[in-house]
Design an enzyme around this catalytic site. Structure first.
Site, PDB file in Angstrom:
ATOM      1  N   SER A 128       0.874  -1.184   0.000  1.00  0.00           N
ATOM      2  CA  SER A 128       0.000   0.000   0.000  1.00  0.00           C
ATOM      3  C   SER A 128       0.904   1.224   0.000  1.00  0.00           C
ATOM      4  O   SER A 128       2.098   1.131   0.360  1.00  0.00           O
ATOM      5  CB  SER A 128      -0.831  -0.007   1.289  1.00  0.00           C
ATOM      6  OG  SER A 128      -1.463   1.242   1.503  1.00  0.00           O
ATOM      7  N   TYR A 131      -2.201  -1.302  10.394  1.00  0.00           N
ATOM      8  CA  TYR A 131      -2.148  -1.396   8.923  1.00  0.00           C
ATOM      9  C   TYR A 131      -0.815  -0.861   8.402  1.00  0.00           C
ATOM     10  O   TYR A 131      -0.160  -1.491   7.571  1.00  0.00           O
ATOM     11  CB  TYR A 131      -3.318  -0.597   8.341  1.00  0.00           C
ATOM     12  CG  TYR A 131      -3.543  -0.777   6.860  1.00  0.00           C
ATOM     13  CD1 TYR A 131      -4.261  -1.869   6.368  1.00  0.00           C
ATOM     14  CD2 TYR A 131      -3.044   0.144   5.938  1.00  0.00           C
ATOM     15  CE1 TYR A 131      -4.480  -2.032   5.006  1.00  0.00           C
ATOM     16  CE2 TYR A 131      -3.257  -0.013   4.579  1.00  0.00           C
ATOM     17  CZ  TYR A 131      -3.974  -1.089   4.117  1.00  0.00           C
ATOM     18  OH  TYR A 131      -4.192  -1.247   2.759  1.00  0.00           O
TER      19      TYR A 131
END
Ligand code: NAD
Length: 263
Positions: free
Chosen positions: A145, A158
């Site tokens: 990401s 995350y």
């Protein structure tokens, strides 16, 4: 379209939805045999399988393994090897998200995000890398990401997991640099999928914004292009990394993020 993956086999985790489904479809269109995997409502799983069927004209093998459990990761890999003959291309894509200030972050959410978003990629790589090395060809693609490169508040687990994915990618690339196997990460910005759309809904509720303002003012604040990244844009990046002309591309993090991480 050129069948650049003709004769290749691929396991794409988290391919019952979103980016994973887009990658599985792109690989199937390019001629690969694909095993799909993921959780979800039966309707969602049937939809994913039907989409693949339309391309392959045959049922793709499917695994419902819960990747928070390393034993299930290993079982899924064994099933993929059996169903496909061997696994040439592994895409570690499955992931979840949860937001909270760090001091209130629920421990079970931290553990789940680390297990699904990071550790499952390690466990799958551990099983599937040795036969790739033996065959002298393999592709490992980790869907990280923009949050694998930079941070945002309230996403402790995350961001930690995705930075870990980028680190794992670099180590595997170094260890396989002379083997015919490559390992790369893709670092998307905000991609139009259920995972990201849920975040827009949450922001609308929390801040009393309409959908347009929630999206442009808050969610895409960091994405200078001010538009969603589309699933197909990520899928085509994965197809390049899986294909025959990317053998020297290894250890890299391919940003597909509308210039988010350039600033
Ligand atoms: P999604 O919610 O549409 O799909 C997630 C997939 O992971 C589904 O198939 C789901 O069944 C599977 N999954 C979730 N928990 C699982 C578990 N415990 N065991 C097995 N499978 C599980 O999400 P998406 O947006 O397509 O995200 C895919 C990947 O891309 C994730 O790793 C995510 O972090 C990453 N990513 C997404 C975006 C975005 O904006 N959508 C941006 C950057 C990175």
């Amino acid at each position: 379209m050129d069948k650049i993956l003709e004769g290749r086999t691929a396991l794409v985790t988290g391919s019952t939805s979103g980016i994973g489904l887009g990658i599985a479809l792109a690989f199937a269109r390019a001629g690969a045999k694909v095993m799909i995997h993921g959780l979800g409502e039966p309707g969602q799983i049937d939809h994913a399988r039907a989409e693949i069927y339309k391309v392959l004209n045959e049922d793709a093998p499917y695994s419902p393994a819960d990747l928070s459990d390393p034993r299930e990761v290993r079982k899924m890999c064994g099933e993929a090897q059996k169903a496909l003959g061997r696994v040439d291309i592994l895409v570690n894509n499955a992931g979840i998200q949860f937001t909270s200030p760090v001091e209130e972050f629920p421990e079970e959410k931290w553990d789940a995000i680390l297990a699904i978003n990071l550790s499952s990629a390690f466990h799958a790589t551990k099983v599937l890398l040795p036969p790739m090395k033996e065959a002298g060809w393999g592709r490992i693609i980790n869907i990280a990401s923009a949050h694998g490169l930079v941070a945002s508040p309230f996403k402790a687990a995350y961001v930690a997991a995705k930075h870990g994915v980028v680190g794992l990618t670099k180590v595997v690339a170094l260890e396989t640099a002379r083997t015919g196997v490559t390992c790369n990460a893709i670092c998307p910005g905000f991609v139009r999928t259920p995972l990201a759309e849920k975040q827009v809904d949450a922001i609308m509720k929390e801040k009393g914004l309409d959908a347009e303002h929630a999206l442009t003012d808050v969610l895409l604040e960091r994405q200078p292009s001010k538009r969603w990244v589309e699933v197909e844009e990520v899928a085509q990046g994965a197809l390049y990394l899986a294909g025959p002309h990317s053998g020297s591309v290894t250890g890299s993090s391919l940003s597909i993020d509308g210039a988010w991480t350039t600033a």
